[in-house]
Design a protein around this motif. Structure first.
Motif, mmCIF file in Angstrom:
data_model
loop_
_atom_site.group_PDB
_atom_site.id
_atom_site.type_symbol
_atom_site.label_atom_id
_atom_site.label_comp_id
_atom_site.label_asym_id
_atom_site.label_seq_id
_atom_site.Cartn_x
_atom_site.Cartn_y
_atom_site.Cartn_z
ATOM 1 N N VAL A 175 -5.676 -8.659 -2.528
ATOM 2 C CA VAL A 175 -4.726 -8.744 -1.517
ATOM 3 C C VAL A 175 -3.876 -9.663 -1.483
ATOM 4 C CG1 VAL A 175 -6.014 -9.378 0.319
ATOM 5 C CG2 VAL A 175 -4.321 -7.745 0.904
ATOM 6 N N CYS A 216 0.120 -8.564 3.057
ATOM 7 C CA CYS A 216 -0.592 -7.688 3.881
ATOM 8 C C CYS A 216 -0.090 -7.906 5.404
ATOM 9 C CB CYS A 216 -1.977 -7.891 3.594
ATOM 10 S SG CYS A 216 -2.981 -7.153 4.886
ATOM 11 N N ASN A 217 0.255 -6.727 6.240
ATOM 12 C CA ASN A 217 0.685 -6.803 7.478
ATOM 13 C C ASN A 217 -0.497 -6.716 8.443
ATOM 14 O OD1 ASN A 217 0.365 -4.091 7.672
ATOM 15 N ND2 ASN A 217 2.444 -3.713 7.289
ATOM 16 N N SER A 218 -1.874 -6.381 7.756
ATOM 17 C CA SER A 218 -2.881 -6.242 8.650
ATOM 18 C C SER A 218 -3.050 -4.528 9.253
ATOM 19 C CB SER A 218 -3.059 -7.212 9.659
ATOM 20 O OG SER A 218 -2.815 -8.651 9.375
ATOM 21 N N CYS A 219 -2.428 -3.707 8.810
ATOM 22 C CA CYS A 219 -2.213 -2.644 9.447
ATOM 23 C C CYS A 219 -3.743 -1.676 9.514
ATOM 24 C CB CYS A 219 -1.310 -1.649 8.782
ATOM 25 S SG CYS A 219 -1.583 -1.123 7.229
ATOM 26 N N GLU A 220 -4.440 -2.200 8.491
ATOM 27 C CA GLU A 220 -5.724 -1.583 8.597
ATOM 28 C C GLU A 220 -6.029 -0.135 7.805
ATOM 29 O OE1 GLU A 220 -8.782 -2.296 11.630
ATOM 30 O OE2 GLU A 220 -8.079 -4.473 11.722
ATOM 31 N N ILE A 221 -4.990 0.184 7.174
ATOM 32 C CA ILE A 221 -4.776 1.752 6.944
ATOM 33 C C ILE A 221 -5.908 1.869 5.615
ATOM 34 C CG2 ILE A 221 -3.554 3.429 5.303
ATOM 35 C CD1 ILE A 221 -0.784 2.727 7.228
ATOM 36 N N CYS A 222 -6.042 0.735 4.777
ATOM 37 C CA CYS A 222 -6.919 0.760 3.688
ATOM 38 C C CYS A 222 -8.118 0.944 4.218
ATOM 39 C CB CYS A 222 -6.800 -0.481 2.929
ATOM 40 S SG CYS A 222 -6.659 -2.248 3.906
ATOM 41 N N PRO A 265 -8.201 -7.395 4.273
ATOM 42 C CA PRO A 265 -9.185 -6.464 4.071
ATOM 43 C C PRO A 265 -10.314 -7.156 3.002
ATOM 44 C CG PRO A 265 -7.267 -5.907 2.457
ATOM 45 C CD PRO A 265 -6.985 -6.808 3.733
ATOM 46 N N CYS A 307 -1.609 1.845 0.723
ATOM 47 C CA CYS A 307 -1.308 0.577 1.597
ATOM 48 C C CYS A 307 0.346 0.540 1.679
ATOM 49 C CB CYS A 307 -1.633 -0.733 0.651
ATOM 50 S SG CYS A 307 -0.782 -2.041 1.390
ATOM 51 N N PRO A 308 0.998 0.544 2.990
ATOM 52 C CA PRO A 308 2.218 0.920 3.125
ATOM 53 C C PRO A 308 3.124 -0.352 2.283
ATOM 54 C CG PRO A 308 1.368 0.182 5.112
ATOM 55 C CD PRO A 308 0.208 0.508 4.135
ATOM 56 N N VAL A 309 2.608 -1.316 2.238
ATOM 57 C CA VAL A 309 3.327 -2.657 1.595
ATOM 58 C C VAL A 309 3.165 -2.809 0.201
ATOM 59 C CG1 VAL A 309 4.215 -3.534 3.851
ATOM 60 C CG2 VAL A 309 2.142 -4.421 2.819
ATOM 61 N N ALA A 319 0.520 -4.188 -0.996
ATOM 62 C CA ALA A 319 -0.408 -5.468 -1.148
ATOM 63 C C ALA A 319 -1.676 -5.427 -1.838
ATOM 64 C CB ALA A 319 -0.516 -5.957 0.450
ATOM 65 N N ILE A 320 -1.918 -4.204 -2.087
ATOM 66 C CA ILE A 320 -3.230 -4.424 -2.810
ATOM 67 C C ILE A 320 -3.148 -4.044 -4.326
ATOM 68 C CG2 ILE A 320 -5.424 -3.077 -2.939
ATOM 69 C CD1 ILE A 320 -5.363 -2.239 -0.258
#
Ligand SMILES: Cc1cc2nc3c(=O)[nH]c(=O)nc-3n(C[C@H](O)[C@H](O)[C@H](O)COP(=O)(O)O)c2cc1C
Ligand code: SF4
Ligand code: SF4
Length: 270
Positions: free
Chosen positions: A190, A194-200, A216, A232-234, A236-237
């Motif tokens: 990651v 990463c904005n820590s949204c937890e979607i992953c 994550p 991942c919306p940004v 980052a993964i």
């Protein structure tokens, strides 16, 4: 009563089930991951017809699909079908499903391949937007034909690749590599954006991701469905260095919420 069981990473298989249901209103859909880890078997004794819709991984069914199919008790009178949702080459996937069901005293009446946009970002970028829409349009038409087949409970139709491909890709490659997939998640990394949204974490169908220090962390049981990296919306993964320049894919008609619903009520593996 009729049921269709599905597993999906990026929504193609779920979209396929939703299209099927619009043609087959007597069916209801169920997530296979909700069922697979339960100690009691899924009761399908009252089903007249049972369908399975799973993606194709390494020219065969995902591990979780095989595990799920092995928990079922199917009687002779029940009609069963499978749709292998693939990105280009089905090889002998349907035969693998057929054999798993047979091993458990079940059977498969019909098996279809459905070509959808390829999602395997660790190997390639997704197709261009126009190609995605074109494949979806073509698949919509094919699903109407498949639904007609199912309505009439027709048997004996099993789609497959050519003999050499089946032998090489499913017979050798799939058998050799499918059990190595869970370990692939070691290569997920990651990046700082990463904005820590937890979607992953939310979209991982097998609860293989936990969040620690707002980032994550991947566990050791991965289906390699790619839902985490693709959603991942940004962006980052990454998976090693291969995915940096590749665009992301989720079926354009499936929402993150719908992917999340797949595992609702499922216990975490971590
Ligand atoms: C790990 C992995 C392996 C795959 N292997 C194959 C394959 O052998 N043949 C193929 O045609 N598509 C393959 N694909 C592509 C998917 O089967 C295809 O994009 C499918 O529609 C994804 O379904 P989903 O959106 O429901 O997860 C693979 C995808 C992944 C993630
Ligand atoms: S989805 Fe992306 S941004 Fe959100 S927590 Fe996961 S890695 Fe971070
Ligand atoms: S960790 Fe990512 S690739 Fe593995 S099963 Fe979960 S969402 Fe899919």
């Amino acid at each position: 009563m009729n049921k269709i069981f599905y597993f999906t990473g990026t929504g193609n298989s779920l979209w396929t089930v939703k299209q099927l249901l619009s043609q087959l209103p007597a069916f209801e859909m169920h997530s296979a991951v909700n069922i697979v880890n339960r100690s009691n078997k899924e009761d399908i004794t009252r089903c007249d017809s049972i369908g399975f819709v799973f993606p194709v991984y390494l020219y065969g069914p995902p591990l979780i699909a095989t595990k799920f199919l092995s928990t079922l008790y199917i009687t002779e009178k029940q009609y069963t079908f499978y749709i292998g949702v693939h990105g280009g080459y089905l090889a002998d996937t349907i035969n693998v499903v057929r054999k798993v069901l047979k091993k458990n005293n079940g059977h498969l009446n019909a098996g279809f391949g459905l070509k959808m946009p390829g999602n395997c970002i660790i190997d390639y970028s997704p197709p261009e937007k126009e190609i995605i829409e074109q494949r979806i349009r073509e698949s919509k038409k094919r699903i109407i034909e498949i639904a007609d087949f199912i309505k009439n409970r027709r048997s004996g139709h099993f789609e497959m690749g050519n003999h050499l491909g089946n032998w090489l890709l499913t017979g050798i490659l799939y058998k050799l590599l499918i059990r190595t997939l869970p370990g692939y998640s070691k290569k997920f990394v990651v990046e700082d954006r990463c904005n820590s949204c937890e979607i992953c974490k939310k979209v991982c169908p097998v609860s293989n991701i936990k969040i620690e220090n707002n980032r994550p962390i991947w566990g050791s049981y991965c289906e390699m469905c790619l839902a985490c990296i693709q959603n991942c919306p940004v962006e980052a993964i990454q998976w090693g260095k291969r995915t940096k320049k590749r665009s992301r894919y989720r079926n354009p008609y499936i929402s993150i919420r719908e992917l999340q619903n797949q595992k609702e009520n499922m216990g975490a593996n971590l």
